[in-house]
Design an enzyme around this catalytic site. Structure first.
Site, mmCIF file in Angstrom:
data_model
loop_
_atom_site.group_PDB
_atom_site.id
_atom_site.type_symbol
_atom_site.label_atom_id
_atom_site.label_comp_id
_atom_site.label_asym_id
_atom_site.label_seq_id
_atom_site.Cartn_x
_atom_site.Cartn_y
_atom_site.Cartn_z
ATOM 1 N N GLY A 13 0.839 -1.213 0.000
ATOM 2 C CA GLY A 13 0.000 0.000 0.000
ATOM 3 C C GLY A 13 0.862 1.246 0.000
ATOM 4 O O GLY A 13 0.481 2.277 0.567
ATOM 5 N N ASP A 63 -1.827 -7.038 -6.419
ATOM 6 C CA ASP A 63 -2.985 -7.087 -5.531
ATOM 7 C C ASP A 63 -2.589 -8.007 -4.381
ATOM 8 O O ASP A 63 -2.353 -9.200 -4.595
ATOM 9 C CB ASP A 63 -4.191 -7.647 -6.308
ATOM 10 C CG ASP A 63 -5.428 -7.794 -5.433
ATOM 11 O OD1 ASP A 63 -5.323 -7.681 -4.192
ATOM 12 O OD2 ASP A 63 -6.508 -8.033 -6.002
ATOM 13 N N VAL A 64 -2.505 -7.469 -3.165
ATOM 14 C CA VAL A 64 -2.023 -8.295 -2.038
ATOM 15 C C VAL A 64 -2.947 -9.467 -1.710
ATOM 16 O O VAL A 64 -2.538 -10.383 -1.005
ATOM 17 C CB VAL A 64 -1.787 -7.470 -0.741
ATOM 18 C CG1 VAL A 64 -0.635 -6.496 -0.898
ATOM 19 C CG2 VAL A 64 -3.051 -6.771 -0.277
ATOM 20 N N SER A 142 -5.978 -0.518 13.635
ATOM 21 C CA SER A 142 -6.665 0.781 13.680
ATOM 22 C C SER A 142 -7.415 0.897 15.002
ATOM 23 O O SER A 142 -7.792 -0.131 15.592
ATOM 24 C CB SER A 142 -7.679 0.856 12.529
ATOM 25 O OG SER A 142 -8.580 1.928 12.721
ATOM 26 N N TYR A 154 -14.497 -3.466 8.425
ATOM 27 C CA TYR A 154 -13.167 -2.906 8.684
ATOM 28 C C TYR A 154 -12.745 -3.143 10.127
ATOM 29 O O TYR A 154 -11.595 -3.481 10.409
ATOM 30 C CB TYR A 154 -13.221 -1.407 8.372
ATOM 31 C CG TYR A 154 -11.918 -0.648 8.448
ATOM 32 C CD1 TYR A 154 -10.994 -0.690 7.406
ATOM 33 C CD2 TYR A 154 -11.616 0.149 9.557
ATOM 34 C CE1 TYR A 154 -9.811 0.045 7.474
ATOM 35 C CE2 TYR A 154 -10.437 0.882 9.629
ATOM 36 C CZ TYR A 154 -9.540 0.825 8.580
ATOM 37 O OH TYR A 154 -8.376 1.545 8.646
ATOM 38 N N ALA A 157 -11.737 -6.688 10.517
ATOM 39 C CA ALA A 157 -10.419 -6.904 9.891
ATOM 40 C C ALA A 157 -9.305 -6.349 10.775
ATOM 41 O O ALA A 157 -8.272 -7.007 10.974
ATOM 42 C CB ALA A 157 -10.384 -6.237 8.509
ATOM 43 N N LYS A 158 -9.524 -5.159 11.332
ATOM 44 C CA LYS A 158 -8.454 -4.526 12.111
ATOM 45 C C LYS A 158 -8.277 -5.194 13.484
ATOM 46 O O LYS A 158 -7.170 -5.207 14.039
ATOM 47 C CB LYS A 158 -8.733 -3.023 12.254
ATOM 48 C CG LYS A 158 -8.574 -2.257 10.936
ATOM 49 C CD LYS A 158 -7.258 -2.563 10.238
ATOM 50 C CE LYS A 158 -6.835 -1.512 9.242
ATOM 51 N NZ LYS A 158 -5.611 -1.891 8.499
HETATM 52 P P1 NAD Z 1 -4.809 5.135 1.549
HETATM 53 O O1 NAD Z 1 -6.144 4.796 0.999
HETATM 54 O O2 NAD Z 1 -4.317 6.537 1.375
HETATM 55 O O3 NAD Z 1 -3.695 4.147 0.945
HETATM 56 C C1 NAD Z 1 -3.893 2.759 0.908
HETATM 57 C C2 NAD Z 1 -3.071 2.181 -0.225
HETATM 58 O O4 NAD Z 1 -3.322 0.762 -0.252
HETATM 59 C C3 NAD Z 1 -3.462 2.744 -1.608
HETATM 60 O O5 NAD Z 1 -2.311 3.202 -2.284
HETATM 61 C C4 NAD Z 1 -4.097 1.539 -2.293
HETATM 62 O O6 NAD Z 1 -3.890 1.526 -3.711
HETATM 63 C C5 NAD Z 1 -3.413 0.371 -1.598
HETATM 64 N N1 NAD Z 1 -4.185 -0.858 -1.751
HETATM 65 C C6 NAD Z 1 -5.507 -1.023 -1.545
HETATM 66 N N2 NAD Z 1 -5.869 -2.282 -1.843
HETATM 67 C C7 NAD Z 1 -4.751 -2.927 -2.246
HETATM 68 C C8 NAD Z 1 -4.494 -4.258 -2.695
HETATM 69 N N3 NAD Z 1 -5.467 -5.166 -2.799
HETATM 70 N N4 NAD Z 1 -3.222 -4.582 -3.035
HETATM 71 C C9 NAD Z 1 -2.240 -3.660 -2.964
HETATM 72 N N5 NAD Z 1 -2.427 -2.392 -2.548
HETATM 73 C C10 NAD Z 1 -3.672 -2.029 -2.200
HETATM 74 O O7 NAD Z 1 -4.864 4.732 3.079
HETATM 75 P P2 NAD Z 1 -3.973 5.187 4.352
HETATM 76 O O8 NAD Z 1 -4.785 6.166 5.102
HETATM 77 O O9 NAD Z 1 -2.607 5.535 3.933
HETATM 78 O O10 NAD Z 1 -3.993 3.821 5.200
HETATM 79 C C11 NAD Z 1 -2.918 2.901 5.221
HETATM 80 C C12 NAD Z 1 -3.224 1.828 6.241
HETATM 81 O O11 NAD Z 1 -3.433 2.409 7.528
HETATM 82 C C13 NAD Z 1 -4.495 1.020 5.929
HETATM 83 O O12 NAD Z 1 -4.306 -0.312 6.318
HETATM 84 C C14 NAD Z 1 -5.515 1.682 6.819
HETATM 85 O O13 NAD Z 1 -6.593 0.819 7.089
HETATM 86 C C15 NAD Z 1 -4.683 2.006 8.036
HETATM 87 N N6 NAD Z 1 -5.235 3.072 8.874
HETATM 88 C C16 NAD Z 1 -5.446 4.335 8.376
HETATM 89 C C17 NAD Z 1 -5.981 5.303 9.208
HETATM 90 C C18 NAD Z 1 -6.228 6.727 8.735
HETATM 91 O O14 NAD Z 1 -6.820 7.502 9.507
HETATM 92 N N7 NAD Z 1 -5.820 7.130 7.539
HETATM 93 C C19 NAD Z 1 -6.307 5.001 10.532
HETATM 94 C C20 NAD Z 1 -6.088 3.703 10.992
HETATM 95 C C21 NAD Z 1 -5.552 2.754 10.154
#
Ligand code: NAD
Length: 253
Positions: A13, A63-64, A142, A154, A157-158
């Site tokens: 990601g 795709d992970v 999260s 979600y 999952a988390k």
């Molecule tokens: P984001 O949406 O900005 O980035 C997520 C990235 O994951 C994207 O570039 C997307 O293309 C990639 N992705 C999605 N599905 C994929 C797949 N199947 N294979 C490969 N890549 C894939 O999100 P973010 O805010 O940077 O979040 C990153 C992580 O942190 C996530 O796991 C999210 O759940 C977690 N998180 C975020 C927050 C927040 O407030 N932003 C809070 C808690 C947890």
């Protein structure tokens, strides 16, 4: 503590947001970094920027949640950068809806990316870590793991990421591999910007409202998470394993 193991990190990601910032930080810490994402252009550009800054990096599209793509990508990382010893399972999506409106597709895709994706990535990467006798796995959980309206998929999952992390710590500890989870609160990224849009709020107003509920009175930035990831993968963090660290500007339980 020896530094005889390879210093190669994989960040999933990493096309934008938290993952892109973590990748940049690990490169600055001296790791060769593989940026993996569905968004191939994003990771190619991120890798180019790291290389332009004097670091070592490659961008790989995948795709992970697809086992074959995961295995191919991890093999490519090992061939091009060396055996991966750090894995940041960060790729994520949201498909929010109240339970009665949530589709099977919403459920399967969220569980598929976060849980199955992290399982497949870790299964592929652990072989190099155990061979090297050193490894660091960091999984993105999260605060939503504690329950959040509209996020039954979600949040499951988390919360699952936390159990996954603890079991990895138990199974892999004897090989010099630690596993920890970071559970962020509100971090300003495209993901939270999309949430603001969905609830019909301007992002700045949305962030301001969120900050009022956070003890340190600001929302988090991707750098806040990158800093913690940098610590957890460091040489000196080898006695910290199976932990869930909330990075949320205040306490959570
Ligand atoms: P984001 O949406 O900005 O980035 C997520 C990235 O994951 C994207 O570039 C997307 O293309 C990639 N992705 C999605 N599905 C994929 C797949 N199947 N294979 C490969 N890549 C894939 O999100 P973010 O805010 O940077 O979040 C990153 C992580 O942190 C996530 O796991 C999210 O759940 C977690 N998180 C975020 C927050 C927040 O407030 N932003 C809070 C808690 C947890």
């Amino acid at each position: 503590m020896t530094e005889s193991h390879s210093r190669v990190a994989i960040v999933t990601g990493a096309g934008r947001g938290i993952g892109a910032t973590v990748a940049k930080r690990l490169a600055a810490d001296g790791f060769a970094v593989a940026l993996l994402d569905l968004n191939e252009d994003g990771v190619r550009q991120g890798a180019e920027a790291i290389v332009a800054g004097g670091g070592k990096a490659i961008g790989v599209g995948l795709d992970v949640s697809d086992a074959e793509q995961v295995d191919t990508a991890v093999t490519r990382v090992a061939d091009e950068l060396g055996p991966p010893t750090v894995l940041i399972n960060n790729a994520g999506i949201t498909r929010d809806n109240l339970l009665f409106k949530m589709t099977e597709q919403d459920w399967d895709s969220v569980l598929g990316v976060h849980l199955k994706g992290s399982f497949l990535m870790t299964r592929a990467a652990q072989k190099y870590m155990t061979e090297q006798g050193w490894g660091r796995i960091v999984n993105l959980s999260s605060v939503s793991a504690l329950g959040n309206r509209g996020q039954v998929n979600y949040s499951a999952a988390k919360a699952g990421m936390q159990g996954f992390t603890k079991t990895l710590a138990i199974e892999l500890g004897k090989f010099g591999v630690t596993a920890n989870a970071i559970a962020p609160g509100f971090i300003a990224t495209d993901m939270t910007a999309a949430t603001a849009e969905r609830v019909g709020m301007d992002f700045e107003t949305f962030k301001k409202a969120a900050a009022e509920q956070i003890p340190v009175r600001r929302v988090g930035e991707p750098e806040d998470i990158a800093h913690l990831a940098s610590f957890l993968v460091s040489e000196g963090a080898g006695f910290i394993s199976g932990q869930v660290i909330y990075a949320a500007g205040g306490p959570r339980d």
